[in-house]
Design an enzyme around this catalytic site. Structure first.
Site, mmCIF file in Angstrom:
data_model
loop_
_atom_site.group_PDB
_atom_site.id
_atom_site.type_symbol
_atom_site.label_atom_id
_atom_site.label_comp_id
_atom_site.label_asym_id
_atom_site.label_seq_id
_atom_site.Cartn_x
_atom_site.Cartn_y
_atom_site.Cartn_z
ATOM 1 N N GLY A 3 13.025 -16.662 83.587
ATOM 2 C CA GLY A 3 13.738 -17.728 82.900
ATOM 3 C C GLY A 3 12.806 -18.622 82.103
ATOM 4 O O GLY A 3 11.618 -18.736 82.400
ATOM 5 N N LYS A 4 13.359 -19.222 81.057
ATOM 6 C CA LYS A 4 12.604 -20.168 80.232
ATOM 7 C C LYS A 4 13.454 -21.406 80.005
ATOM 8 O O LYS A 4 14.676 -21.353 79.999
ATOM 9 C CB LYS A 4 12.231 -19.548 78.881
ATOM 10 C CG LYS A 4 11.232 -18.412 78.970
ATOM 11 C CD LYS A 4 10.857 -17.912 77.592
ATOM 12 C CE LYS A 4 9.837 -16.780 77.676
ATOM 13 N NZ LYS A 4 9.452 -16.274 76.335
ATOM 14 N N GLY A 5 12.796 -22.536 79.819
ATOM 15 C CA GLY A 5 13.482 -23.791 79.549
ATOM 16 C C GLY A 5 12.610 -24.674 78.686
ATOM 17 O O GLY A 5 11.547 -24.260 78.224
ATOM 18 N N ARG A 6 13.053 -25.900 78.492
ATOM 19 C CA ARG A 6 12.297 -26.804 77.625
ATOM 20 C C ARG A 6 11.006 -27.263 78.273
ATOM 21 O O ARG A 6 10.100 -27.756 77.609
ATOM 22 C CB ARG A 6 13.158 -28.008 77.274
ATOM 23 C CG ARG A 6 13.607 -28.814 78.465
ATOM 24 C CD ARG A 6 14.598 -29.887 78.051
ATOM 25 N NE ARG A 6 15.156 -30.569 79.204
ATOM 26 C CZ ARG A 6 16.121 -31.461 79.126
ATOM 27 N NH1 ARG A 6 16.635 -31.757 77.952
ATOM 28 N NH2 ARG A 6 16.603 -32.044 80.207
ATOM 29 N N TYR A 7 10.891 -27.117 79.594
ATOM 30 C CA TYR A 7 9.698 -27.546 80.320
ATOM 31 C C TYR A 7 8.650 -26.451 80.400
ATOM 32 O O TYR A 7 7.466 -26.711 80.573
ATOM 33 C CB TYR A 7 10.072 -27.955 81.746
ATOM 34 C CG TYR A 7 10.851 -26.872 82.452
ATOM 35 C CD1 TYR A 7 10.207 -25.783 83.019
ATOM 36 C CD2 TYR A 7 12.237 -26.914 82.518
ATOM 37 C CE1 TYR A 7 10.906 -24.776 83.634
ATOM 38 C CE2 TYR A 7 12.950 -25.910 83.135
ATOM 39 C CZ TYR A 7 12.288 -24.844 83.689
ATOM 40 O OH TYR A 7 12.991 -23.828 84.291
ATOM 41 N N GLU A 14 8.248 -22.019 81.788
ATOM 42 C CA GLU A 14 8.742 -20.688 82.118
ATOM 43 C C GLU A 14 8.719 -20.498 83.632
ATOM 44 O O GLU A 14 7.833 -21.000 84.319
ATOM 45 C CB GLU A 14 7.848 -19.651 81.429
ATOM 46 C CG GLU A 14 8.379 -18.240 81.458
ATOM 47 C CD GLU A 14 7.541 -17.314 80.571
ATOM 48 O OE1 GLU A 14 7.909 -16.136 80.444
ATOM 49 O OE2 GLU A 14 6.523 -17.779 80.014
ATOM 50 N N VAL A 15 9.701 -19.760 84.155
ATOM 51 C CA VAL A 15 9.765 -19.463 85.585
ATOM 52 C C VAL A 15 9.485 -17.979 85.792
ATOM 53 O O VAL A 15 10.075 -17.124 85.126
ATOM 54 C CB VAL A 15 11.135 -19.825 86.181
ATOM 55 C CG1 VAL A 15 11.192 -19.434 87.664
ATOM 56 C CG2 VAL A 15 11.408 -21.316 86.027
ATOM 57 N N ASP A 21 19.081 -35.660 86.273
ATOM 58 C CA ASP A 21 19.379 -34.496 85.427
ATOM 59 C C ASP A 21 20.201 -33.474 86.210
ATOM 60 O O ASP A 21 19.912 -32.275 86.183
ATOM 61 C CB ASP A 21 18.085 -33.863 84.904
ATOM 62 C CG ASP A 21 18.318 -32.977 83.684
ATOM 63 O OD1 ASP A 21 19.416 -33.059 83.094
ATOM 64 O OD2 ASP A 21 17.418 -32.200 83.327
#
Length: 487
Positions: free
Chosen positions: A192-196, A198-199, A313
């Site tokens: 997974g990827k996000g604005r913070y 990567e997982v 959040d």
């Protein structure tokens, strides 16, 4: 000459290879580089060993690891070297480690031992003699008391395991062990990827763990999340389990890592898109989420107490689904704490402000009182109401369980897929719109109970909203009454 298909590079080391394979190869993007990095690490027995990794780098600096000197192949910093002249060029690279710090002889006269005849030397000698005499007397007395009996041998040192992270205060493994764990992690694949950042799914001592790798621009989020996870008494079955945190790097590339439990079902957002819930599964999920939030909001007094924490959040993407159907709250990069001793709100210096779709009306209207900790808790409750709405849409009703809505995000019919701050303000504040509640929910339990709760959670007036503890007690009472009726 660069190959249009990209370079083929030697790939070694779990953190460098996309699939975790050793002694393999990887293919860069066109314009990319091959690299070799070395660093001293501690093995599982605590010995210093040389760790070598090799692999591919993208042409820019936004990749998993960075080599900022890659444009000048013969002027690399110590610890890492890059090349781009031919395939497998990194097989010939041998980067050097930084020079060790100066020894005692280089520290100047202030650190040299005293002369043999000085008063300090005589005093040290006298103390050593006295210590040896006392030790000999203790050993003689101990031998007489044992009278021939030999005590059992002490147990052999045990290597740390994931079970150790859930013991004690619940703040993960001991700090020194955390750094050893971070260097023994073997990356498997990106999940997974996000604005913070990567997982990654990774392995440590044969067990699956999740590794959150933060972008270099998100250092404040990494620091805050690590700080929150290491709060005393933070651990709870409905809060993502923390294992370790560390920063790895050689000076030219850096990784900020957060290592947690791994849940293969992924986020609640992803799970609800493919799974239809029954009444039992819905109530299990709802109760577990509100239980985790209630523990977060609760302050525990005492010498080893826990401060009250607000998440800031809450959304379905920050809630993970466990194998038993319960949920765990994650992502504390924006969390705030209440310091009761000083009556202050500890707000992290973070530029992120949360997710616009889930922002409470007072946040959208910029009327939230940052000095009032209760204001952050009531904003969390508004977001919780929207998450409950997402769950209820995926709960089937009817004799044949054929009535169920498709998964959708809150306000999906009123705002664009990526709404702006102004989009959300116009709908939530100016028009006072809330997600619609279908008629079938009010005619079927437990949807009717949850529909009533979510309406009180997303009330326009923050003080009117229910607390997490109140919602938890209501759901607990409902579950008890339902069980009694079934019996």
């Amino acid at each position: 000459m660069r190959l249009s298909r990209g370079l083929e590079c030697e790939c070694a080391g779990g953190a460098a290879c996309p699939d975790g394979a050793a002694n393999g190869t990887c293919l860069t993007q066109p314009g990319g580089y091959c690299f070799v990095a070395v660093e001293e690490v501690l093995d599982e027995n605590g010995y210093i060993v040389l760790d070598r990794s090799a692999g591919c780098l993208p042409p820019d600096e936004s990749g998993f690891m960075q080599c900022k000197s890659a444009q000048v192949p013969h002027q690399h910093p110590k610890g890492i070297e890059c090349c781009s002249d031919r395939d497998l060029c990194n097989q010939r690279l041998s980067p050097l480690l930084p020079a060790p710090p100066a020894g005692p002889d280089d520290a100047g006269p202030a650190l040299r031992p005293p002369a043999a005849g000085s008063p300090a030397a005589l005093l040290a000698a006298a103390l050593c003699v006295a210590l040896l005499a006392a030790l000999g007397a203790c050993l003689l007395l101990l031998r007489r008391r044992r009278a021939g009996k030999r005590p059992p041998s002490p147990p052999a040192p045990r290597a740390p395991t994931l079970a150790d992270a859930s013991s004690g205060s619940g703040s993960g493994l001991p700090l020194l062990v955390q750094r050893t764990v971070a260097k023994q992690i073997q990356m498997v694949e990106s999940v997974g990827k996000g604005r913070y950042g990567e997982v990654w799914l990774a392995r440590w001592r044969g067990e699956k763990v999740a590794v959150k790798v933060f972008f270099t621009t998100e250092e404040a989020s990494w620091f805050r999340e690590t700080e929150i996870y290491q709060t005393v008494l933070m651990r709870h079955e409905n809060i993502l389990g923390f294992i370790a945190a560390d920063i790895k790097g050689t000076g030219s590339w850096t990784q900020m890592l957060l290592i947690t439990d791994y849940h293969e079902n992924g986020s609640l957002h992803d799970y609800l898109q493919t799974v239809v819930l029954d009444a039992h599964a819905l109530m299990t999920m709802a109760y577990s989420v509100v239980s985790g939030l209630a523990h977060l909001h609760m302050d525990i007094f005492g010498t080893s107490g826990k401060p009250a924490i607000a998440h800031r959040d809450i959304k379905s993407k920050n809630i993970l689904v466990k194998r038993d159907g319960q949920c765990a709250i994650a992502d504390f990069g924006l969390a705030v704490r209440y310091v009761a001793e000083r009556n202050e709100v500890d707000i992290a210096p973070n530029t992120r402000v949360g997710t616009r779709r889930y922002m409470a009306p007072e946040v959208l209207a910029e009327r939230l009182d940052g000095a009032n900790f209760e204001a952050f808790k009531t904003a969390d409750m508004y977001s919780l109401g929207l998450v409950l709405w997402e769950m209820c849409r995926r709960c089937a009703t009817g004799d044949k369980a054929q009535h169920v809505e498709a998964y959708a995000l809150p306000y999906h019919e009123f705002v664009p897929p990526d709404p702006s701050f102004e989009d959300m303000h116009a709908v939530v504040v100016a028009k006072g719109i809330r997600p619609p509640v279908p008629a079938r929910w009010r005619a079927s339990e437990p949807l009717a109970t949850l529909a009533a709760l979510m309406a009180e959670c997303w009330h326009a007036n923050p003080p009117v909203r229910l607390t997490a503890l109140r919602v938890k007690k209501t759901l607990a009472r409902y579950n008890t009454e339902t069980t009694v009726k079934l019996v």
